[in-house]
Write an enzyme that holds these catalytic residues in place. Structure first.
Site, PDB file in Angstrom:
ATOM      1  N   ARG A  87     -19.151  78.388  -4.019  1.00 25.09           N
ATOM      2  CA  ARG A  87     -20.184  78.113  -5.030  1.00 25.09           C
ATOM      3  C   ARG A  87     -21.581  78.192  -4.415  1.00 25.09           C
ATOM      4  O   ARG A  87     -22.523  78.691  -5.033  1.00 25.09           O
ATOM      5  CB  ARG A  87     -19.962  76.725  -5.647  1.00 25.09           C
ATOM      6  CG  ARG A  87     -18.778  76.678  -6.607  1.00 25.09           C
ATOM      7  CD  ARG A  87     -18.388  75.244  -6.919  1.00 25.09           C
ATOM      8  NE  ARG A  87     -19.498  74.473  -7.465  1.00 25.09           N
ATOM      9  CZ  ARG A  87     -19.584  73.136  -7.417  1.00 25.09           C
ATOM     10  NH1 ARG A  87     -18.630  72.427  -6.841  1.00 25.09           N
ATOM     11  NH2 ARG A  87     -20.612  72.534  -7.942  1.00 25.09           N
ATOM     12  N   LYS A 117     -12.450  64.204  -5.220  1.00 25.89           N
ATOM     13  CA  LYS A 117     -12.514  63.439  -3.968  1.00 25.89           C
ATOM     14  C   LYS A 117     -12.309  61.946  -4.217  1.00 25.89           C
ATOM     15  O   LYS A 117     -11.644  61.254  -3.443  1.00 25.89           O
ATOM     16  CB  LYS A 117     -13.844  63.702  -3.260  1.00 25.89           C
ATOM     17  CG  LYS A 117     -13.840  65.072  -2.578  1.00 25.89           C
ATOM     18  CD  LYS A 117     -15.209  65.469  -2.067  1.00 25.89           C
ATOM     19  CE  LYS A 117     -16.056  66.006  -3.187  1.00 25.89           C
ATOM     20  NZ  LYS A 117     -17.192  66.816  -2.790  1.00 25.89           N
TER      21      LYS A 117
END
Ligand code: URA
Ligand code: CA
Length: 434
Positions: free
Chosen positions: A168, A187
């Site tokens: 990205r 996460k």
């Protein structure tokens, strides 16, 4: 299934199935799907967006790409907190002992700073001997014994996110709300908490520059968390100026200790009370936010939150005396005033630029492999809304060299002083629960 068909479907704005999203994440993580197809797919998501269901599938596929931390051996509701990143954001250091002192177990995994933002792990390493590597067993045991522990992210947590984030970064697809939301939530979920309180920053120093974007990101993350069974909520908070006064690792440890003593900056203290109250309520230790807030104030007042911070430091190899004597922390050789060049009200104090000024002093990293100087940084003497006279100090630079011209000029350029009076920015915005 063929990746080209999945790309085409998203390009045409259709909704993907769980199987299609999982096919992509598994294939890309295992090097079966090449970067060029992943890039095209990310760009299609960037333009066409994702439904809440698609975001939850993407998040869980990333969670399942690597290790998941099992906190089931810790008693009670494990509550995690995450900030979308800011400048001088010392809240985690304060909240961990503060909330733990109210009886909520805090098993915290933290990260390092990059660019103009700081990271909790770096700040803790300003404490000599403090180690952030515990085995999963040691981590669980310490939380059961003491109610708190802080460690670095394990090596194999969400490898899909690591690989996708790097892609990205070079394909102009970082600032896509579904991609940011799934990246952050993957996460948090892999780290094992039952409940998650998110601090979503808005303003110059934040990922999301406008309140509208910050709100959309908050809604996305809350929806993902709740869909996959983690009680999740978000609070919007201001990052148009740095939080608190200190920016820099050792300096922020001192600020955290001051705040745990009840002597911290007003904005930082208030944000900790607001986030902490939510954590104590979702952690099941108070019935209402008002009750939680009283509990938090009480553990500041009686010194038990500060004492617990000392026990955390001791358990992880540092000298707990630091909480009584901050001279034991690394200090910079020189302290240099940054002076107001005219009289007036401070109307702007752009957080990202102040963060860059601190980074240039050595407090942060320009690239991942840079060494940082734990002793240096900036202590703001004024904030937005304050009146200054020409020649008054607006900030104090802590540096190990006298050559601080670049940082001084960045601060002077990005702290705007005008004749018109302004109010300080509103610190706490909306609370988002769905
Ligand atoms: N932080 C993350 O972890 N991921 C993003 O995509 C953006 C910010
Ligand atoms: Ca601060």
């Amino acid at each position: 299934m063929r990746m080209v068909d999945v790309i085409e479907k998203k390009r045409n704005g259709e909704t993907l199935t769980k199987e299609e999203i999982t096919f992509f994440v598994e294939g890309y993580t295992n090097d079966v799907i090449p970067d060029y197809q992943a890039s095209a797919f990310l760009m299609a998501i960037y333009f066409k967006g994702m439904t809440a269901e698609e975001q939850a599938y993407l998040t869980m596929a990333m969670v399942e790409s690597g290790d998941q931390i099992d906190l089931s051996q810790i008693e009670g509701i494990k509550v995690d907190k995450h900030s979308t990143g800011g400048v001088g954001d010392t809240t985690t250091l304060i909240l961990v002992p503060l909330v733990a002192a109210c009886g909520v177990p805090v098993a915290k995994m933290s990260g390092r700073g990059l660019g103009h933002t700081g990271g909790t792990l770096d700040k803790l390493e300003a404490i000599e001997g403090f180690h952030i590597e515990l085995t999963e067993e040691q981590f669980v045991k310490q939380v059961n014994d003491l109610k708190l522990a802080v460690i670095g992210q394990s090596g194999n947590l969400t490898p899909a996110d690591k690989k996708l984030y790097a892609l990205r970064d070079v394909t102009a697809t970082v600032d896509s709300i579904p991609l940011i939301a799934s990246s952050i939530m993957s996460k948090k979920i892999a780290s094992g908490a039952d409940a998650i309180v998110l601090d979503v920053k808005t303003g110059e120093g934040a990922f999301m520059k406008t309140e509208e974007d910050a709100k959309a990101l908050a809604h996305s993350m809350v929806a993902i968390g709740n869909k996959v069974g983690r009680n999740t909520m978000a609070i919007l908070s201001d990052m148009s100026q740095p939080l608190g006064n200190a920016i820099g690792n050792s300096l922020e440890i001192i600020e955290a200790i001051d705040t745990l003593k009840g002597q911290g900056p007003e904005d930082l203290t208030e944000l900790c009370l607001v986030l902490g109250s939510q954590m104590v309520v979702v952690g099941g230790k108070a019935e209402s936010l008002e009750e939680a807030r009283e509990m938090l104030k009480a553990v500041i007042q009686d010194g038990s939150a500060l004492e617990l911070f000392g026990r955390l430091i001791e358990a992880q190899g540092g000298n707990p005396e630091i909480i009584h004597n901050t001279d034991l922390l690394p200090t910079a050789k020189y302290q240099i005033d940054v002076i107001a060049e005219q009289s007036g009200f401070i109307t702007k104090m752009e957080a990202d630029d102040i963060g860059v000024a601190a980074m240039l002093l050595g407090a942060g990293r320009a690239t991942k492999d840079d060494e940082i100087d734990l002793s240096v940084g900036i202590v703001l003497q004024k904030k937005i809304g304050d009146f200054v006279k020409k020649g008054d100090p607006i900030a104090l630079i802590h540096s190990n060299t006298r050559d601080v011209e670049q940082s001084v000029s960045i601060i002077q350029k990005h702290v705007l002083i005008e004749e018109k009076e302004v109010k300080p920015p509103r610190l706490i915005g909306e609370v988002i629960t769905d």
